[in-house]
Scaffold this active site. Structure first.
Site, PDB file in Angstrom:
ATOM      1  N   ASP A   9      -5.751  -3.151  11.523  1.00 47.34           N
ATOM      2  CA  ASP A   9      -4.575  -2.281  11.567  1.00 47.34           C
ATOM      3  C   ASP A   9      -4.301  -1.891  13.018  1.00 47.34           C
ATOM      4  OD1 ASP A   9      -2.474  -0.739  10.722  1.00 47.34           O
ATOM      5  OD2 ASP A   9      -3.662   0.631   9.492  1.00 47.34           O
ATOM      6  N   CYS A  68       0.821  -1.210   0.000  1.00 50.01           N
ATOM      7  CA  CYS A  68       0.000   0.000   0.000  1.00 50.01           C
ATOM      8  C   CYS A  68       0.855   1.260   0.000  1.00 50.01           C
ATOM      9  CB  CYS A  68      -0.917  -0.023   1.229  1.00 50.01           C
ATOM     10  SG  CYS A  68      -2.394   1.001   1.038  1.00 50.01           S
TER      11      CYS A  68
END
Length: 215
Positions: A130, A6
């Site tokens: 996360d 990412c």
């Protein structure tokens, strides 16, 4: 296992990372992020890559109509929601974008976060766990407390994120069994500038893990 890198900002790095074996590239579409990239820049990367991989746009509390426009302009195959989007919001967006993968990211603070995750099970295609930060929505480099989700087994696919690096990957995958992993700062020189040697090392480590699990 799916591998998403990412925070891609540079076309040549996106192409190289796809060639190294990534199954998905992630693009940050939150203007406040140092890894922000425009839909037009994403489209230039997508058209340059011939391998069949996924292109995930990361949004934070964005309007559904704007998300739909960006998906079309950028050529995205998936949308990752990294803000305070509700389960109902996710369901509406999935109806608005048929055929587009909807991922909901949750910053795991405590057990309450995992209880909230249950509300998304039938509203999104994929979850992403996360590390928690009180103000930042991702890319912090902070490692998620793996023990906090060790006994949590959602009925839909999920990504492990939060401070993953080539160095701690083996330990993480020994403790957890995600359907995918998501890395950003763990394979960077600076925000948005990927270190291709670290990315290559990541895939070397993954091959070693797979080999040891078979033998």
């Amino acid at each position: 296992m799916r591998v998403k890198i990412c925070g891609i900002t540079r076309p040549e790095q996106g192409m190289a990372i796809a060639d190294l074996g990534a199954t998905a590239l992630g693009f940050i579409l939150a203007p406040s992020s140092p890894r922000y990239v425009t839909p037009e820049s994403i489209a230039s990367i997508v058209t340059a890559i011939s391998r069949p991989i996924h292109y995930i746009g990361v949004f934070v509390n964005e309007d559904p109509g704007e998300i739909r426009k960006t998906v079309t302009r950028a050529g995205l195959t998936g949308v990752q929601l990294h803000g305070e989007e509700s389960p109902d919001f996710c369901a509406r967006l999935r109806d608005l974008l048929p055929g587009i993968e909807i991922l909901k990211a949750l910053r795991v603070k405590d057990g309450e976060t995992l209880e909230r995750a249950r509300g998304y099970f039938d509203r999104v295609d994929t979850l992403l766990f996360d590390a928690y930060h009180p103000s930042l929505h991702g890319g912090t480099g902070k490692t998620l407390d793996w023990e906090s989700i060790a006994r949590f087994s959602p009925p839909i696919p999920w990504f492990l994120a939060g401070g993953l690096t080539p160095d701690n990957l083996t330990d993480a995958l020994t403790r957890l069994s995600p359907n995918g992993i998501d890395l950003s700062s763990g394979v960077e020189r600076s925000p948005g500038d990927k270190d291709l040697e670290k990315v290559a090392l990541l895939f070397d480590r993954l091959r070693q893990i797979r080999k040891s699990s078979v033998s």
